[in-house]
Design a protein around this motif. Structure first.
Motif, mmCIF file in Angstrom:
data_model
loop_
_atom_site.group_PDB
_atom_site.id
_atom_site.type_symbol
_atom_site.label_atom_id
_atom_site.label_comp_id
_atom_site.label_asym_id
_atom_site.label_seq_id
_atom_site.Cartn_x
_atom_site.Cartn_y
_atom_site.Cartn_z
ATOM 1 N N GLY A 141 0.734 -1.419 -0.150
ATOM 2 C CA GLY A 141 0.132 -0.029 -0.094
ATOM 3 C C GLY A 141 0.801 1.346 -0.010
ATOM 4 N N HIS A 142 1.527 1.592 1.106
ATOM 5 C CA HIS A 142 2.305 2.635 1.253
ATOM 6 C C HIS A 142 1.438 3.851 0.888
ATOM 7 C CE1 HIS A 142 6.040 0.257 1.313
ATOM 8 N NE2 HIS A 142 5.621 -0.349 0.130
ATOM 9 N N HIS A 143 0.193 4.063 1.274
ATOM 10 C CA HIS A 143 -0.417 5.299 1.441
ATOM 11 C C HIS A 143 -1.053 5.566 0.124
ATOM 12 C CE1 HIS A 143 -0.242 6.102 5.550
ATOM 13 N NE2 HIS A 143 1.174 5.979 5.622
ATOM 14 N N ARG A 144 -0.748 4.573 -1.000
ATOM 15 C CA ARG A 144 -1.429 4.736 -2.136
ATOM 16 C C ARG A 144 -2.572 4.131 -2.269
ATOM 17 N NH1 ARG A 144 3.635 2.229 -5.196
ATOM 18 N NH2 ARG A 144 3.090 0.633 -3.636
ATOM 19 N N PHE A 145 -2.804 3.130 -1.676
ATOM 20 C CA PHE A 145 -4.122 2.402 -1.591
ATOM 21 C C PHE A 145 -4.151 1.389 -0.360
ATOM 22 C CE2 PHE A 145 -1.142 0.095 -4.392
ATOM 23 C CZ PHE A 145 -0.888 -1.224 -3.768
ATOM 24 N N HIS A 146 -5.008 1.176 -0.006
ATOM 25 C CA HIS A 146 -5.045 0.430 1.431
ATOM 26 C C HIS A 146 -6.060 -0.807 1.400
ATOM 27 C CE1 HIS A 146 -8.793 2.023 3.203
ATOM 28 N NE2 HIS A 146 -8.480 2.897 2.486
ATOM 29 N N LEU A 147 -6.001 -1.664 2.251
ATOM 30 C CA LEU A 147 -7.012 -2.785 2.235
ATOM 31 C C LEU A 147 -8.383 -2.351 2.769
ATOM 32 C CD1 LEU A 147 -7.388 -5.842 1.810
ATOM 33 C CD2 LEU A 147 -6.712 -6.273 4.174
ATOM 34 N N GLY A 148 -9.602 -2.629 1.796
ATOM 35 C CA GLY A 148 -10.548 -1.855 2.150
ATOM 36 C C GLY A 148 -11.700 -3.053 2.566
ATOM 37 N N GLY A 149 -11.415 -4.145 2.854
ATOM 38 C CA GLY A 149 -12.035 -5.255 3.147
ATOM 39 C C GLY A 149 -11.929 -6.679 2.347
ATOM 40 N N VAL A 150 -12.309 -7.574 2.768
ATOM 41 C CA VAL A 150 -12.202 -9.010 2.191
ATOM 42 C C VAL A 150 -13.535 -9.629 2.040
ATOM 43 C CG1 VAL A 150 -11.142 -11.240 2.104
ATOM 44 C CG2 VAL A 150 -9.816 -9.360 3.055
ATOM 45 N N ILE A 151 -14.164 -9.614 0.916
ATOM 46 C CA ILE A 151 -15.520 -10.412 0.974
ATOM 47 C C ILE A 151 -15.384 -11.756 0.279
ATOM 48 C CG2 ILE A 151 -17.669 -10.184 -0.231
ATOM 49 C CD1 ILE A 151 -17.064 -7.094 -0.746
ATOM 50 N N ASP A 152 -15.919 -12.633 0.826
ATOM 51 C CA ASP A 152 -15.827 -14.101 0.617
ATOM 52 C C ASP A 152 -17.367 -14.561 0.164
ATOM 53 O OD1 ASP A 152 -14.429 -16.340 -0.073
ATOM 54 O OD2 ASP A 152 -14.642 -17.350 1.870
ATOM 55 N N VAL A 153 -17.662 -14.918 -1.041
ATOM 56 C CA VAL A 153 -18.962 -15.352 -1.522
ATOM 57 C C VAL A 153 -18.836 -16.987 -1.418
ATOM 58 C CG1 VAL A 153 -20.602 -15.202 -3.250
ATOM 59 C CG2 VAL A 153 -18.811 -13.359 -3.029
ATOM 60 N N VAL A 154 -20.025 -17.381 -0.759
ATOM 61 C CA VAL A 154 -20.112 -18.991 -0.671
ATOM 62 C C VAL A 154 -21.365 -19.182 -1.159
ATOM 63 C CG1 VAL A 154 -18.655 -18.919 1.198
ATOM 64 C CG2 VAL A 154 -21.301 -18.815 1.480
ATOM 65 N N ASP A 155 -21.384 -20.293 -1.853
ATOM 66 C CA ASP A 155 -22.775 -20.979 -2.148
ATOM 67 C C ASP A 155 -23.595 -21.646 -1.142
ATOM 68 O OD1 ASP A 155 -24.759 -22.661 -3.595
ATOM 69 O OD2 ASP A 155 -23.278 -22.972 -5.285
ATOM 70 N N ALA A 156 -24.746 -21.175 -0.956
ATOM 71 C CA ALA A 156 -25.476 -21.561 -0.101
ATOM 72 C C ALA A 156 -25.985 -23.096 -0.020
ATOM 73 C CB ALA A 156 -26.869 -20.885 0.282
ATOM 74 N N THR A 157 -25.957 -23.673 -1.259
ATOM 75 C CA THR A 157 -26.493 -24.940 -1.470
ATOM 76 C C THR A 157 -25.134 -25.936 -1.520
ATOM 77 O OG1 THR A 157 -26.108 -25.081 -3.954
ATOM 78 C CG2 THR A 157 -28.172 -24.272 -2.914
ATOM 79 N N MET A 158 -23.970 -25.379 -1.629
ATOM 80 C CA MET A 158 -22.841 -26.237 -1.637
ATOM 81 C C MET A 158 -21.601 -25.864 -0.541
ATOM 82 S SD MET A 158 -23.186 -28.173 -4.273
ATOM 83 C CE MET A 158 -21.463 -28.675 -4.876
ATOM 84 N N TYR A 159 -22.039 -24.944 0.416
ATOM 85 C CA TYR A 159 -20.945 -24.583 1.186
ATOM 86 C C TYR A 159 -20.161 -25.760 2.054
ATOM 87 C CZ TYR A 159 -19.040 -22.539 5.576
ATOM 88 O OH TYR A 159 -18.150 -22.351 6.560
ATOM 89 N N PHE A 160 -21.051 -26.594 2.603
ATOM 90 C CA PHE A 160 -20.444 -27.846 3.407
ATOM 91 C C PHE A 160 -19.888 -28.878 2.515
ATOM 92 C CE2 PHE A 160 -22.964 -25.773 6.636
ATOM 93 C CZ PHE A 160 -22.225 -25.599 7.746
ATOM 94 N N ASP A 161 -20.147 -28.758 1.389
ATOM 95 C CA ASP A 161 -19.365 -29.675 0.267
ATOM 96 C C ASP A 161 -18.046 -29.142 -0.322
ATOM 97 O OD1 ASP A 161 -21.405 -31.781 0.531
ATOM 98 O OD2 ASP A 161 -22.700 -30.362 -0.872
ATOM 99 N N THR A 162 -18.048 -28.014 -0.308
ATOM 100 C CA THR A 162 -16.974 -27.348 -0.852
ATOM 101 C C THR A 162 -15.903 -26.757 0.059
ATOM 102 O OG1 THR A 162 -18.288 -25.526 -1.373
ATOM 103 C CG2 THR A 162 -17.916 -26.980 -3.141
#
Length: 388
Positions: free
Chosen positions: A117-138
């Protein structure tokens, strides 16, 4: 007076998730916001840049990093070059979204972005998308909750339209329970077709507003226009999404659909930096992010700091411009009608009254903050140094 003002660092939002969970659908949904100017970096697994052809660009063609998972690259300079290119003031971006391959590890990606980053950009969050039908299988196939949630700030339980209506709440709760075993600070939201209120995760239009307020050379740069084909692509995507949903296939009334909530707190005079950092370093339940400017005392001088927090990720920089002077009728016990400090708290479901009361006290210490010594800004300065 001062010279040209530095543009605030741009938030980089990491978009992760298993193949087919709905990352590209979410990306397109965010890009279709009418006020958003978003830079996109697509990391494809393999030699064919298929995802780049599915993304509706808004400012320019998506930059693609191919040939493997971005968190496994032996040379990550290509990613850094792409991110730095998107900090070009002419683009006036609100945010940069990195759509990682389905094999990417959020923790590794978060470390890479923070280190660069060095004040040029910064971490603005981490979004994890999961499949409601396959979560416990994947995603979740072990007795221990997945390590990926240690760095995640928001989990989107997608494709709830494919779950029977009576089972939707319990499906989201089952995922939430496992996520919170690893990281109780993660916000978990159920959705369908990756629909999410964009204001929860970034500020549409802030790039243009920052440039107009700056009054500097940055503000005079011409805006990079959208390519004419962009509107056609967005229209085509909207039509395709409508066909995918179909008439009557999704009961909107039974689907979770919540808008982001926010509260703005103003302060007059120097704030109490320790009280501010106590809040942003340990956000209350339901709060996703905090942003704003804080006036603090350092020795015999006053300094303004830009403060942002998303989940456990805190970013602080010396303000690119003086603390805003905003006429306000909600300054608490401050010394005047204008705000020296402003913090906005944004979340999906949180106690707004408690958050407002806590920050009103923190931002309106005034003479008390002045009298508490020269090291009151040390915690703010610590975070500035971390990104320098």
């Amino acid at each position: 007076m001062s010279g040209p003002q530095r543009r605030p660092a741009i938030p980089v939002i990491l978009l992760t998730g298993y193949l087919g969970a709905g990352k590209t659908s979410l990306l397109n949904h965010l890009l279709r916001h009418p006020d958003a100017r978003i830079g996109v970096i697509v990391n494809d697994f393999g030699d064919l840049n298929i995802d780049a052809g599915l993304v509706v660009g808004q400012v320019d063609e998506p930059l693609s990093i191919s040939g493997g998972c971005v968190c496994c690259l032996t040379d990550d300079s290509e990613l850094e070059d792409a991110l730095v290119a998107m900090t070009n003031p002419q683009l006036r971006l609100d945010a940069i979204i990195v759509e990682a391959s389905g094999f990417a590890e959020p923790l590794t990606l978060a470390r890479i972005i923070t280190r660069m980053g060095h004040h040029r950009f910064h971490l603005g969050g981490v979004i994890d998308v999961v499949d409601a039908t396959m979560y416990f299988d994947t995603v979740d196939t072990s007795s221990l909750p997945p390590l990926r949630f240690a760095a995640t700030t928001l989990v989107l339980v997608n494709k709830l339209d494919q779950v029977p209506a009576a089972d939707r709440d319990s499906t989201v709760e089952a995922v939430r329970a496992r996520v919170h075993e690893r990281n109780p600070r993660v916000i978990v939201i159920g959705t369908h077709h990756a629909r999410l209120d964009p204001t929860l995760i970034f500020d549409p239009g802030v790039g243009d507003r920052d440039s107009r307020r700056g009054g500097s050379d940055v503000g005079e740069d011409p805006v990079q226009p959208e390519l004419p084909i962009r509107e056609l692509l967005r229209q085509a995507y909207a039509e395709a999404a409508a066909d995918e949903i179909g008439d009557g296939e999704v009961d909107e009334g039974s689907m979770p659909h919540r808008h982001a909530r926010s509260v703005t707190v103003n302060g007059s005079g120097p704030a109490d930096p320790d009280a501010v950092m106590d809040f942003v370093e340990d956000l209350p339940p339901g709060v996703y992010r905090v942003k704003g400017t804080v006036l603090a005392v350092e020795g015999s001088r006053r300094r303004s700091f830009d403060v942002q927090a998303v989940g456990p990720n805190v970013y602080v920089a010396e303000a690119a411009r003086p603390a805003p002077k905003i006429p306000s009728s909600n300054v608490g016990d401050g010394e005047g009608p204008d705000a020296d400090s402003v913090l906005v708290v944004i979340g999906e479901d949180f106690d707004t009254e408690t958050a407002e009361a806590t920050l009103t006290t923190a931002l309106n210490r005034g003479a008390t903050a002045n009298a508490q010594g020269s090291n009151r800004s040390e915690r703010l300065l610590h975070h500035v140094r971390l990104h320098t």
